[in-house]
Motif scaffolding. Structure first.
Motif, PDB file in Angstrom:
ATOM      1  N   ASP A 233      58.163  -3.433  16.875  1.00  0.00           N
ATOM      2  CA  ASP A 233      58.019  -2.968  18.593  1.00  0.00           C
ATOM      3  C   ASP A 233      56.653  -3.239  18.473  1.00  0.00           C
ATOM      4  O   ASP A 233      55.599  -3.418  20.229  1.00  0.00           O
ATOM      5  CB  ASP A 233      59.053  -1.418  18.959  1.00  0.00           C
ATOM      6  N   ALA A 234      55.740  -2.214  17.594  1.00  0.00           N
ATOM      7  CA  ALA A 234      54.429  -2.336  18.123  1.00  0.00           C
ATOM      8  C   ALA A 234      53.686  -2.828  17.913  1.00  0.00           C
ATOM      9  O   ALA A 234      52.771  -3.611  18.914  1.00  0.00           O
ATOM     10  CB  ALA A 234      54.103  -0.946  16.843  1.00  0.00           C
ATOM     11  N   ARG A 235      53.512  -4.319  16.249  1.00  0.00           N
ATOM     12  CA  ARG A 235      53.426  -5.508  16.813  1.00  0.00           C
ATOM     13  C   ARG A 235      53.259  -6.557  18.217  1.00  0.00           C
ATOM     14  O   ARG A 235      53.069  -7.443  18.735  1.00  0.00           O
ATOM     15  CB  ARG A 235      53.994  -6.099  15.938  1.00  0.00           C
ATOM     16  N   LYS A 236      54.684  -5.999  18.535  1.00  0.00           N
ATOM     17  CA  LYS A 236      54.986  -6.822  19.514  1.00  0.00           C
ATOM     18  C   LYS A 236      53.941  -6.304  21.178  1.00  0.00           C
ATOM     19  O   LYS A 236      53.340  -7.349  21.948  1.00  0.00           O
ATOM     20  CB  LYS A 236      56.075  -6.812  20.713  1.00  0.00           C
ATOM     21  N   ARG A 237      52.838  -4.778  21.328  1.00  0.00           N
ATOM     22  CA  ARG A 237      51.685  -4.438  22.191  1.00  0.00           C
ATOM     23  C   ARG A 237      51.344  -4.429  21.574  1.00  0.00           C
ATOM     24  O   ARG A 237      49.994  -4.065  21.980  1.00  0.00           O
ATOM     25  CB  ARG A 237      53.012  -3.133  21.718  1.00  0.00           C
ATOM     26  N   GLY A 238      50.608  -5.382  20.504  1.00  0.00           N
ATOM     27  CA  GLY A 238      49.483  -5.627  19.748  1.00  0.00           C
ATOM     28  C   GLY A 238      48.952  -4.729  19.233  1.00  0.00           C
ATOM     29  O   GLY A 238      47.953  -4.391  18.921  1.00  0.00           O
ATOM     30  N   VAL A 239      49.389  -3.850  19.108  1.00  0.00           N
ATOM     31  CA  VAL A 239      48.949  -2.745  17.731  1.00  0.00           C
ATOM     32  C   VAL A 239      48.388  -3.069  15.969  1.00  0.00           C
ATOM     33  O   VAL A 239      49.287  -4.101  15.723  1.00  0.00           O
ATOM     34  CB  VAL A 239      49.594  -1.606  17.115  1.00  0.00           C
ATOM     35  N   PRO A 240      47.806  -3.461  15.777  1.00  0.00           N
ATOM     36  CA  PRO A 240      46.824  -3.957  14.320  1.00  0.00           C
ATOM     37  C   PRO A 240      47.727  -3.233  13.578  1.00  0.00           C
ATOM     38  O   PRO A 240      47.630  -1.690  13.268  1.00  0.00           O
ATOM     39  CB  PRO A 240      45.330  -4.273  14.192  1.00  0.00           C
ATOM     40  N   ILE A 241      48.470  -3.300  12.280  1.00  0.00           N
ATOM     41  CA  ILE A 241      48.614  -3.196  11.312  1.00  0.00           C
ATOM     42  C   ILE A 241      47.876  -3.695  10.055  1.00  0.00           C
ATOM     43  O   ILE A 241      48.301  -5.128   9.882  1.00  0.00           O
ATOM     44  CB  ILE A 241      50.293  -3.000  10.802  1.00  0.00           C
ATOM     45  N   ILE A 242      47.563  -3.006   8.873  1.00  0.00           N
ATOM     46  CA  ILE A 242      46.879  -2.990   7.994  1.00  0.00           C
ATOM     47  C   ILE A 242      46.824  -2.405   6.497  1.00  0.00           C
ATOM     48  O   ILE A 242      47.540  -1.261   6.177  1.00  0.00           O
ATOM     49  CB  ILE A 242      44.868  -2.419   7.620  1.00  0.00           C
ATOM     50  N   THR A 243      47.201  -3.393   5.485  1.00  0.00           N
ATOM     51  CA  THR A 243      48.190  -3.245   4.901  1.00  0.00           C
ATOM     52  C   THR A 243      47.486  -2.903   3.372  1.00  0.00           C
ATOM     53  O   THR A 243      46.328  -3.742   3.285  1.00  0.00           O
ATOM     54  CB  THR A 243      49.243  -3.805   4.180  1.00  0.00           C
ATOM     55  N   PHE A 244      47.465  -1.725   2.335  1.00  0.00           N
ATOM     56  CA  PHE A 244      46.773  -1.727   1.517  1.00  0.00           C
ATOM     57  C   PHE A 244      47.493  -1.810   0.198  1.00  0.00           C
ATOM     58  O   PHE A 244      48.306  -1.270   0.359  1.00  0.00           O
ATOM     59  CB  PHE A 244      45.969  -1.115   0.920  1.00  0.00           C
ATOM     60  N   ASN A 245      48.279  -2.582  -0.509  1.00  0.00           N
ATOM     61  CA  ASN A 245      49.266  -2.624  -1.460  1.00  0.00           C
ATOM     62  C   ASN A 245      48.349  -3.925  -2.442  1.00  0.00           C
ATOM     63  O   ASN A 245      48.383  -5.081  -2.247  1.00  0.00           O
ATOM     64  CB  ASN A 245      50.519  -3.618  -0.661  1.00  0.00           C
ATOM     65  N   PRO A 246      48.866  -3.516  -4.084  1.00  0.00           N
ATOM     66  CA  PRO A 246      48.801  -4.359  -4.947  1.00  0.00           C
ATOM     67  C   PRO A 246      49.491  -5.861  -5.091  1.00  0.00           C
ATOM     68  O   PRO A 246      48.894  -6.823  -5.072  1.00  0.00           O
ATOM     69  CB  PRO A 246      49.586  -3.606  -6.108  1.00  0.00           C
ATOM     70  N   LEU A 247      51.020  -5.949  -4.139  1.00  0.00           N
ATOM     71  CA  LEU A 247      51.691  -7.106  -4.132  1.00  0.00           C
ATOM     72  C   LEU A 247      51.662  -7.308  -3.146  1.00  0.00           C
ATOM     73  O   LEU A 247      51.891  -6.555  -2.238  1.00  0.00           O
ATOM     74  CB  LEU A 247      52.874  -6.751  -5.013  1.00  0.00           C
ATOM     75  N   ARG A 248      52.549  -8.694  -2.642  1.00  0.00           N
ATOM     76  CA  ARG A 248      51.783  -8.914  -1.329  1.00  0.00           C
ATOM     77  C   ARG A 248      53.603  -9.251  -1.578  1.00  0.00           C
ATOM     78  O   ARG A 248      54.749  -9.710  -1.336  1.00  0.00           O
ATOM     79  CB  ARG A 248      52.023 -10.344  -0.605  1.00  0.00           C
ATOM     80  N   GLU A 249      54.190  -7.780  -0.556  1.00  0.00           N
ATOM     81  CA  GLU A 249      55.539  -7.482  -0.136  1.00  0.00           C
ATOM     82  C   GLU A 249      56.561  -8.508   1.446  1.00  0.00           C
ATOM     83  O   GLU A 249      55.340  -8.265   1.856  1.00  0.00           O
ATOM     84  CB  GLU A 249      55.766  -6.528  -0.090  1.00  0.00           C
ATOM     85  N   PRO A 250      57.061  -9.443   0.875  1.00  0.00           N
ATOM     86  CA  PRO A 250      57.686 -10.312   2.711  1.00  0.00           C
ATOM     87  C   PRO A 250      58.030  -8.729   3.413  1.00  0.00           C
ATOM     88  O   PRO A 250      57.563  -9.403   4.567  1.00  0.00           O
ATOM     89  CB  PRO A 250      58.694 -10.898   1.985  1.00  0.00           C
ATOM     90  N   GLY A 251      58.179  -7.934   3.456  1.00  0.00           N
ATOM     91  CA  GLY A 251      58.407  -6.735   3.751  1.00  0.00           C
ATOM     92  C   GLY A 251      57.043  -6.686   4.773  1.00  0.00           C
ATOM     93  O   GLY A 251      56.998  -5.739   6.006  1.00  0.00           O
ATOM     94  N   THR A 274      48.892  -6.992   9.966  1.00  0.00           N
ATOM     95  CA  THR A 274      47.312  -8.339  10.688  1.00  0.00           C
ATOM     96  C   THR A 274      46.311  -8.187   9.546  1.00  0.00           C
ATOM     97  O   THR A 274      45.569  -9.146  10.040  1.00  0.00           O
ATOM     98  CB  THR A 274      46.744  -7.547  11.912  1.00  0.00           C
ATOM     99  N   GLN A 275      45.705  -7.424   8.770  1.00  0.00           N
ATOM    100  CA  GLN A 275      45.237  -7.637   7.463  1.00  0.00           C
ATOM    101  C   GLN A 275      46.326  -7.213   6.588  1.00  0.00           C
ATOM    102  O   GLN A 275      46.915  -6.209   5.898  1.00  0.00           O
ATOM    103  CB  GLN A 275      44.014  -6.462   7.864  1.00  0.00           C
ATOM    104  N   TYR A 276      45.684  -8.358   5.440  1.00  0.00           N
ATOM    105  CA  TYR A 276      46.593  -7.300   3.688  1.00  0.00           C
ATOM    106  C   TYR A 276      45.669  -7.845   2.791  1.00  0.00           C
ATOM    107  O   TYR A 276      45.178  -8.537   2.535  1.00  0.00           O
ATOM    108  CB  TYR A 276      47.731  -8.184   3.901  1.00  0.00           C
ATOM    109  N   HIS A 277      45.467  -6.599   2.127  1.00  0.00           N
ATOM    110  CA  HIS A 277      44.762  -6.506   1.299  1.00  0.00           C
ATOM    111  C   HIS A 277      44.891  -5.924   0.224  1.00  0.00           C
ATOM    112  O   HIS A 277      45.666  -4.814   0.238  1.00  0.00           O
ATOM    113  CB  HIS A 277      43.469  -5.317   1.428  1.00  0.00           C
ATOM    114  N   GLN A 278      44.955  -6.498  -1.544  1.00  0.00           N
ATOM    115  CA  GLN A 278      45.715  -7.290  -2.483  1.00  0.00           C
ATOM    116  C   GLN A 278      44.893  -5.927  -3.324  1.00  0.00           C
ATOM    117  O   GLN A 278      43.971  -6.054  -4.248  1.00  0.00           O
ATOM    118  CB  GLN A 278      45.762  -8.119  -2.674  1.00  0.00           C
ATOM    119  N   VAL A 279      44.959  -4.142  -2.996  1.00  0.00           N
ATOM    120  CA  VAL A 279      44.193  -4.001  -3.560  1.00  0.00           C
ATOM    121  C   VAL A 279      44.265  -3.211  -5.312  1.00  0.00           C
ATOM    122  O   VAL A 279      45.600  -3.676  -5.681  1.00  0.00           O
ATOM    123  CB  VAL A 279      43.944  -2.234  -3.020  1.00  0.00           C
ATOM    124  N   ARG A 280      43.458  -3.343  -6.217  1.00  0.00           N
ATOM    125  CA  ARG A 280      43.558  -2.714  -7.269  1.00  0.00           C
ATOM    126  C   ARG A 280      44.502  -1.768  -7.740  1.00  0.00           C
ATOM    127  O   ARG A 280      44.676  -0.919  -7.127  1.00  0.00           O
ATOM    128  CB  ARG A 280      42.787  -2.957  -8.728  1.00  0.00           C
TER     129      ARG A 280
END
Length: 768
Positions: A233-251, A274-280
């Motif tokens: 719902d938030a993404r449909k409103r245009g809310v950015p979601i920025i992820t920091f995670n070592p693995l690229r997870e489908p969810g 909207t941004q996915y950063h594979q942090v160490r």
């Protein structure tokens, strides 16, 4: 075989037909009767039962199917038609059952009768409930209370947890560890120091008001999938979601809503991140420091240019303490060190900072990828620093959001399950129940097992869970568990902790929360607290697995009554028969939270507990929200990697797993089939070590404490993971984690960054 352990990028969005098929499969696997499978329609509904899996919030207006794939698996696991009767134990001695896989033990079905261990036959044999209570009570009376540990798993209700903590304290000990010690204790410590409350501050309403969300070390697709509805719902409103995670997870990448005909019948899905950063692995503090540095550099420039400030100056001045020291630390921080420790490019960090500086209201979600580190508390404090810079605590659409795992793990702490006497209302309990509670600190999980290794713990009352499998250093701790005088296990299914038994051991089968709880006072309901600090009622709908099993409150009351006898000031029988009496006492202990609880706990969507930080009232030492300068941005400054070619191992769960419960051996999202004895490795690290897909290796922990820790028979699988980092499954890799390798202030096991070396399985020689 290597072909059975193949990994490939999951080509579909999370949810969708994959989840539908997984739900259908587990219902068939567990042979759930049609009538019981309909229980899913009552899951997470205002008049139904709270999911026995994760603790994500229940909406006031639920979806028709208000359950996720993980929750459906947990429900099917409990309403299975399979039974483990006394005949099962007559056929299978304990020495044989010890050879079974954890999955097979639980898959054998629900326990139906109370059992005690018989050393002469090496079998569990039936025992009457009263005989079990009397024997356990007699043994507890003979023991020093401080040599007994009362453990609580996250599935126990508020009522049961309140009863157990009172029982333990009347018995004479604060040894009340729980599953929080294994996961989010770093949050409880860090948030309390920073903002005065040890839990998150957001509710579901904040999703409708936020402008930006961060994710740090939390895999929403398998650990709390129902949150994907709010994220979609938030993404449909245009809310950015920025992820920091070592693995690229489908969810965290894409979501197809199984309840949306459009999502199910077309190729469409929702991009989550909207941004996915594979942090160490272990680089979270460095990444957040980089964002803070970009923000403060921008603010310094704005100040010198006479432009509008970037930080929230008024909020910082009125509501915070320690900003100047923190800001100077950030200015002095070296970008090269930040980039080395985070494993990210400066452009990536500045892109995240740019979005942050544009947003008015920001939520920061995080999980055990942040907390299960030596510097786990600092990670939490650093996240709060980031939020405080722009006033993102105590306003709509903003705040820290620690996403809890077990369904009531947060609520247990609320009603007194804690080893820390300063966090329990001891004076009120003393007045309320006419006894003198113990005032000395009790033991958390790590301390309890350290004491067990030293022979100082003699007994464990184990309310759920599978401690033998879940604790670190299993090759050391498991034998110590087997030397206990007494183990009491309140459980629905058999697991390893019941088989590595004490000298005297009892397995006491309890009702699942999904089942109807019939007592002398009528059908009973229980309550719990979700991850957003809201309370809910829960009422079972399925018939009990056996007429001989009893509820958790019944069992706790029975043991307590047998232990205390006539000297108890609590009418345990009355509490056993009518849980409303327990809730009435909870309201006397915490009137600000539980007044009129019997009515309010059925509020659709739950009702929030009072949290001063939501109103910008800071119950900290200074009376303000606290900034904190990190002591180091290295993940583990006390245990530096001593070998140039060592790797950082993080343990993780699969989509077919909840904590130590393994539903099957596959991990659909990571493309793993047929085995959990795998190690996910960056292809460059494989090439450096001349390893190929399907090679079998041994991992050995790098530590100088004189203890050899290793796990053999692990198959290499190439995976998209940062170079220098590897991942393996929990609890299979637990033997590699030293018990002492835990968060400094919270003692949460450091399972997300274990320094290891790779050895060839055949030659047992290091692979450089």
């Amino acid at each position: 075989m290597a072909s059975e352990r193949k990994s490939s990028t999951y080509p579909f969005a999370s949810g969708g037909w994959g989840s539908v098929k997984a739900v259908a499969k587990i219902l068939l696997q567990e042979k759930a009767p049609l009538a019981d499978s309909r229980a899913l329609m009552h899951q997470n509904k205002p008049d139904g039962f709270m999911c026995v899996s994760c603790s994500w919030a229940k909406p006031a207006s639920p979806h028709p199917f208000e359950f996720c794939e993980s929750g459906a698996k947990a429900t099917a696991w409990d309403i299975t038609a399979k039974r483990m009767t006394p005949e099962f134990f007559r056929v299978h001695p304990v020495r044989e059952l010890l050879t079974w896989h954890d999955h097979d033990l639980e898959e054998a079905g629900r326990l139906t009768e109370p059992m005690r261990y018989d050393a002469a036959t090496d079998r569990y044999v039936p025992v009457s409930w009263q005989d079990a209570f009397d024997a356990i009570g007699a043994q507890l009376r003979e023991l020093d209370p401080n040599s007994v540990v009362f453990y609580t798993s996250g599935r126990a209700s508020l009522e049961t947890s309140y009863m157990l903590q009172l029982f333990a304290r009347m018995y004479g000990t604060n040894n009340l560890p729980d599953s929080s010690n294994m996961c989010h204790e770093s949050s409880s410590v860090g948030l309390k120091e920073a903002i005065g409350v040890g839990v998150g501050t957001i509710t579901l309403d904040d999703f409708e008001k936020t402008d930006l969300m961060f994710f740090f070390g939390q895999n929403v697709g398998t650990n709390s999938p129902r949150m994907l509805h709010q994220l979609q719902d938030a993404r449909k409103r245009g809310v950015p979601i920025i992820t920091f995670n070592p693995l690229r997870e489908p969810g965290l990448l894409h979501f197809a809503n199984p309840q949306s005909p459009k999502d199910m019948l077309t190729p469409g899905d929702t991009q989550i991140s909207t941004q996915y950063h594979q942090v160490r692995t272990g680089g979270d503090t460095a990444a957040m420091l980089g964002i803070c540095k970009a923000v403060i550099e921008a603010d310094d420039h704005a100040l010198s240019a006479g432009e509008p400030r970037v930080i929230d100056v008024d909020f910082i001045r009125e509501h915070t303490n320690g900003f100047e020291a923190f800001a100077q630390y950030v200015r002095d921080a070296n970008w090269d060190e930040i980039l080395r420790e985070s494993g990210l490019q400066r452009e990536a960090i500045e892109a995240a900072a740019s979005e942050y500086m544009k947003a008015n209201a920001v939520i920061a979600h995080y999980g055990m990828g942040m907390t299960q580190h030596r510097m786990g508390v600092q990670n939490v404090r650093m996240l709060v620093n980031l939020l405080l810079l722009r006033g993102n605590v105590g306003k709509p659409g903003a705040g820290p959001s620690p996403v809890r795992g077990h369904s009531n793990v947060q609520g247990q702490r609320t009603v007194g399950i804690t080893e820390k006497p300063e966090l329990a209302p001891l004076d009120q309990l003393a007045k309320q129940f006419s006894f003198e509670p113990p005032r000395e600190k009790g033991m958390n999980i790590v301390e309890a097992f350290e004491a067990m290794l030293d022979g100082k713990v003699k007994a464990v009352v184990n309310l759920g869970g599978n401690l033998v499998r879940s604790v670190p250093d299993r090759l050391r701790t498991e034998p110590a568990w087997g030397q206990l005088d007494l183990t009491v296990n309140i459980t629905t299914k058999l697991n390893r902790s019941h088989l590595v038994h004490g000298r005297d051991s009892y397995v006491l089968p309890c009702l699942s929360r999904i089942e109807i709880d019939r007592q002398a006072g009528g059908d009973q309901a229980v309550s719990m607290e979700d991850s957003t600090g809201c309370f809910h009622g829960s009422r079972g709908v399925a018939e009990p697995a056996s007429p001989s099993i009893r509820s958790e409150p019944f069992i706790v009351a029975g043991i307590a009554k047998a232990t205390f006898g006539a000297r108890s000031t609590v009418d345990w029988d009355a509490w056993r028969d009518d849980y409303a009496r327990v809730r009435a006492e909870m309201a006397k202990t915490w009137p600000e939270m539980f007044d009129d609880f019997d009515r309010r706990m059925w509020t659709p969507g739950g009702f929030p507990r009072p949290l001063p930080a939501r109103e910008r009232k800071w119950q900290t030492k200074s009376g303000k929200a606290e900034f904190m300068a990190p002591t180091s941005i290295c993940e583990d400054p006390d245990m530096p990697v001593r070998e140039p070619d060592s790797l950082r191992l993080m343990t993780l769960r699969s989509d077919s797993q909840f904590n130590t419960t393994i539903y099957n051996h596959d991990d659909r999202f990571r493309g793993i089939k047929g085995s959990r004895m795998v190690i996910l490795m960056n292809p460059s690290d494989m090439a450096t070590r001349a390893l190929s897909h399907g090679d079998t290796i041994t991992l050995q922990t790098i530590a100088d404490d004189g203890v050899e820790r290793r796990v053999d028979g692990l198959t290499i699988v190439p995976f998209d993971i940062p170079q220098g980092c590897i991942a393996g499954y929990y609890p299979e890799c637990n033997p590699l984690l030293p018990l002492w390798h835990c968060a400094k202030e919270s003692k949460v096991p450091g399972a997300k960054s274990i320094p290891v070396r790779v050895m060839r399985e055949t030659a047992r020689e290091a692979v450089l």
